[in-house]
Design an enzyme around this catalytic site. Structure first.
Site, PDB file in Angstrom:
ATOM      1  N   SER A 320      46.223  42.138  30.811  1.00 27.11           N
ATOM      2  CA  SER A 320      46.177  40.789  31.390  1.00 27.11           C
ATOM      3  C   SER A 320      46.271  40.852  32.909  1.00 27.11           C
ATOM      4  O   SER A 320      45.533  40.161  33.623  1.00 27.11           O
ATOM      5  CB  SER A 320      47.332  39.950  30.827  1.00 27.11           C
ATOM      6  N   ILE A 322      45.429  43.349  34.829  1.00 23.12           N
ATOM      7  CA  ILE A 322      44.166  43.894  35.344  1.00 23.12           C
ATOM      8  C   ILE A 322      43.068  42.832  35.295  1.00 23.12           C
ATOM      9  O   ILE A 322      42.286  42.691  36.228  1.00 23.12           O
ATOM     10  CB  ILE A 322      43.744  45.150  34.534  1.00 23.12           C
ATOM     11  N   TRP A 323      43.029  42.061  34.231  1.00 25.23           N
ATOM     12  CA  TRP A 323      41.998  41.028  34.076  1.00 25.23           C
ATOM     13  C   TRP A 323      42.083  39.995  35.215  1.00 25.23           C
ATOM     14  O   TRP A 323      41.073  39.492  35.681  1.00 25.23           O
ATOM     15  CB  TRP A 323      42.180  40.323  32.724  1.00 25.23           C
ATOM     16  N   HIS A 324      43.314  39.705  35.636  1.00 25.42           N
ATOM     17  CA  HIS A 324      43.477  38.642  36.630  1.00 25.42           C
ATOM     18  C   HIS A 324      42.963  39.007  38.014  1.00 25.42           C
ATOM     19  O   HIS A 324      42.704  38.123  38.833  1.00 25.42           O
ATOM     20  CB  HIS A 324      44.944  38.196  36.702  1.00 25.42           C
ATOM     21  N   GLY A 325      42.844  40.273  38.313  1.00 28.58           N
ATOM     22  CA  GLY A 325      42.294  40.608  39.634  1.00 28.58           C
ATOM     23  C   GLY A 325      42.438  42.072  39.969  1.00 28.58           C
ATOM     24  O   GLY A 325      43.263  42.787  39.382  1.00 28.58           O
TER      25      GLY A 325
END
Lengths: 485, 351
Positions: A320, A322-325
């Site tokens: 999560s 990593i997914w955010h930025g």
């Protein structure tokens, strides 16, 4: 294009609605879908037309791979297509979002000098890639029907949810577009949609953007903050990110509702949460759902003992983050949430013994501090920020903070009341913060309002006023600073 | 209440509220988009990117002064006296050639009476790409006559409260009328002189590498000048264009010299002059051989901006023909520039 823009409100949305329902009225159902796909491409490519190629390419490849998996019987071939699908989607995301981050870290660790790409991140790529990943995975499992290409393309491109979610599942949207009863303008849905849109616009434009000015000011000079001002800035960001994101989702929900489409709920008053587990059941719910379906459960979920459960939770929050930025701040933010989530699970019985208000406070305080990590430009700035909270000292609200909220309506009120109430601007700013805080904790959220929506005169006037106030707040007057002067 | 009635109330109320917000903006028109300033109000004019197109479209004039901040201090009253014109001033601080040319084109299209355009050409802008624009998001809805794109103007709380209420209605109570002499003029707000100029200047390290003025540089300058300077003049043969290279100070030449850009600068100015001089209705002036001006830092507030006295002098010089470049003299002019600026003892500036 953004929902909170003049062109969207005055041209794009009316045109989309008129075109879609107009074509459906003449029973040109397929053409209506194609029209909506075309409008969605316009919406997506408005700032950068080259984005359209990326999205169109992504849709075509994913559709072909999924079609293959749903058609072929050979398990090996299907496995190959599935692997290609995963590599393609994760590869696209890596290339556009993480390549520079990865290379810059490689350069630091190995003292190398690989060139960075400086690619412009296509808007919403994380959202539409995840939506398609879900379809690819389900195609491999053969748990989805074989949609025709236009249904699939509309599921991915449908503009209300395209750039900021919610992350919808094909099974939620495609059947709704096939439903003949939804092809005709429905006044009840339209009224509810207008209501949701107006609340979303007010949340985004009036509250989030106002608080964002304070946040921008604070993070521009963290060293200049003392404890008082750092805490205000932190709280403002906590409120800004909620009102911004959930406001945008409310607008998406409202717009979709105008088209007789129900989007899944994405926020359920997350700041009412009394534990961090409760928070994640309420915050960006469709992302949590995605991670639960496609990562947590395949990893074994909670079926393999508590330690494996903790590990699975930790992995989900790492992904999560990593997914955010593409920044260590997001990864640390994810990890911190993961660790606190596990901590809460381990000490659940002790947390359960605490009064509800104490649990709420612990959760809200933790979320606040974690948002600082999320917002900061770097981990160094995170350290600086927390340092200012601890060691900054207590004092009055800075004039810079007050001045950062340069709203003309505040100046107008200040103009007439300044002599009678000297600190009127500060009072107004604190009023906005307190209202935002109270609204997020005590008031009904937009989805709850939609469920109990009952058209009445007062509501209509309030909605009209919120739309009006939102619309006249969309533009501004730029400074055109001439730095050489 | 039925949903249909609800929607009727929402959209009727919204329409009324928007109309109420738009009415004072359209009536007073703080950016002069629809009409001349109203007699009963004073307009505090300080946002040229919002105002200039309104001025160009709605004012009565037959001469226009434009350019970057190098033209801010021109007094239109002096231009009127010297050239016998009725002049407006529409400077765009920091603008590129393209951005200024767009305004000149607008004036030529909107005003059949236009006879004279006085425009400053900044040397730094000569060697930029033809499509270069200094500012990204400009209020282009004010630059045309399309009513439908005026939404950001008429439904905008900043324009309603700040520009219409504070800067026009309230300003009328205590302000004074902004003349074109005063519009954008900044000369009285600054100090001038060597100390002032050098205090704002960080001298770059001297480089031995010189930027080569090669074929692609010539092509870039040619495109820029053709598209953003010459074409407009050719398309408007009845208008006379007085263009001048803005006379930056000797410290600017020091900076370019230190950066290995000095010859590149002069070469590009010469290419531009060669192209411009092919156009019969453009008079091009250069004051780079006026060493009393360029080398005396008492005339400057920073490395490029000169005082208002120089603006006055420029008007007089142009009328007299001083500094006029012709097909016969321009090569000599640039040779003289090379001779002087390439051999100047720049270190002496800092002694």
């Amino acid at each position: 294009m953004l929902f909170n823009s003049y062109i969207f409100v005055f041209l794009f949305l009316p045109l989309s609605l008129a075109g879609y329902f107009g074509l459906n009225k003449f029973r040109l159902y397929s053409l209506a879908k194609v029209f909506l796909i075309g409008m969605s491409f316009w919406f997506y490519g408005y700032f950068n037309p080259s984005y359209i190629v990326i999205m169109a390419g992504s849709i075509c490849v994913n559709y072909i791979l999924s079609y293959g998996m749903l058609t072929l019987n050979s398990k090996n071939l299907r496995k190959i297509l599935f692997a290609l699908g995963l590599i393609f989607n994760i590869g696209i995301l890596f290339y556009f979002k993480y390549y520079d981050f990865f290379i810059s870290n490689v350069n630091i660790i190995f003292k190398t000098d690989f060139n960075l790409m400086h690619l412009v991140l296509p808007l919403g790529i994380s959202f539409f890639t995840f939506q398609q990943l879900s379809y690819v995975i389900d195609s491999y499992k053969k748990t989805v029907p074989k949609y025709n290409f236009f249904d699939y393309a509309l599921f991915v491109t449908y503009f209300p949810q395209l750039i900021a979610g919610p992350i919808v599942l094909h099974s939620e949207v495609v059947p709704q577009f096939a439903d003949l009863s939804g092809k005709k303008l429905n006044a009840d849905n339209f009224a509810a949609g207008v209501m949701a849109f107006s609340f979303g616009m007010a949340k985004k434009v009036l509250i989030a953007d106002t608080l964002g000015k304070i946040v921008g000011w604070g993070f521009a000079d963290v060293w200049g903050l003392d404890s008082t001002n750092a805490i205000i800035v932190m709280l403002c960001y906590t409120l800004q990110i909620y009102f911004d994101f959930s406001g945008y989702c409310d607008m998406a929900t409202g717009i979709a509702k105008m088209f007789n489409i129900n989007l899944p709920m994405n926020f359920n008053s997350p700041y009412k949460a009394v534990t961090i587990l409760d928070f994640w059941d309420r915050w960006h719910m469709t992302l949590t759902r995605f991670f639960t379906y496609y990562i947590y459960i395949p990893l074994g979920g909670n079926r393999k003992g508590k330690y494996r459960t903790y590990l699975n939770v930790f992995i989900v929050f790492l992904v999560s983050g990593i997914w955010h930025g593409a920044n260590w701040t997001f990864i640390v933010w994810g990890l911190v949430h993961g660790i606190f989530n596990i901590f809460t699970r381990i000490f659940k019985k002790y947390f359960d013994m605490l009064p509800k208000i104490v649990n709420w406070f612990i959760t809200f305080a933790f979320v606040n501090f974690a948002w600082v990590i999320f917002r900061a430009d770097s981990l160094t700035q995170v350290k600086e920020f927390f340092g200012r909270i601890v060691k900054g000292g207590w004092g009055p609200v800075y004039q810079g903070l007050i001045d950062s909220v340069a709203l003309p309506e505040f100046d107008f009120i200040n103009f007439y009341l300044e002599n009678r109430i000297p600190d009127i601007k500060l009072i107004l700013i604190m009023g906005v913060i307190i209202f935002a805080m109270s609204a997020s904790v005590f008031m009904k959220n937009t989805n709850e309002r939609l469920k109990t929506f009952n058209p009445n005169f007062v509501n209509a006037v309030v909605v009209a006023f919120m739309l009006f106030y939102g619309i006249i707040s969309l533009g501004g007057v730029s400074e055109f600073l001439y730095f050489n002067f | 209440m039925s949903s249909k009635k609800y929607l009727a109330v929402v959209f009727s109320a919204l329409a009324v509220l928007l109309a109420l917000a738009a009415a004072p903006i359209i009536n007073i028109d703080p950016f002069m988009h629809y009409h001349m300033p109203k007699e009963e109000y004073l307009y505090s004019m300080y946002k040229p990117w919002y105002l200039n197109y309104g001025i160009i479209k709605n004012f009565d004039y037959n001469a226009l002064i434009t350019g970057t901040s190098m033209t801010d201090n021109f007094k239109t009253s002096e231009a009127d006296a010297i050239f016998g014109t009725n002049t407006i001033k529409v400077p765009f601080d920091g603008a590129s050639f393209k951005e200024i040319d767009m305004a000149v084109r607008e004036a030529c299209e909107e005003n059949d009476n236009l006879k004279l355009v006085i425009r400053g050409l900044d040397p730094v802008n000569v060697f930029k790409p033809a499509d270069y624009e200094e500012y990204g998001e400009k209020p282009t809805y004010l630059y045309d006559d399309i009513i439908f794109n005026d939404v950001p103007y008429i439904f905008n709380k900043e324009i309603l409260i700040n520009e219409t209420f504070f800067n026009t209605i309230i300003y009328t109570r205590w302000g004074s009328k902004t003349s074109f002499d005063d519009y954008m003029a900044w000369y009285s707000s600054y100090n001038y002189g060597k100390q002032e100029v050098l205090s704002k200047y960080t001298r770059p390290e001297k480089t031995d590498q010189k930027l080569e003025y090669n074929a692609s540089a010539v092509e870039m300058v040619t495109e820029n000048i053709t598209e953003n300077v010459i074409n407009t003049a050719k398309e408007n043969p009845n208008v006379e264009f007085y263009y001048f290279y803005a006379p930056y100070s000797i410290v600017y030449f020091d900076r370019e010299n230190q950066n290995g850009m000095l010859e590149y600068n002069i070469d590009s100015l010469e290419t531009a002059a060669e192209l411009i001089l092919e156009c019969d209705n453009i008079k091009l002036f250069s004051f780079f051989d006026n060493y009393d001006l360029i080398c005396n830092l008492d005339n400057y507030k920073d490395i490029i901006h000169y005082s208002e006295k120089t603006n006055t002098d420029i008007l007089n010089w142009m009328k007299e023909g001083t500094g006029l470049l012709t097909k016969d003299n321009y090569k000599q002019h640039f040779d003289n520039m090379r001779q002087f600026y390439l051999n100047y003892d720049y270190d002496s500036i800092f002694e």
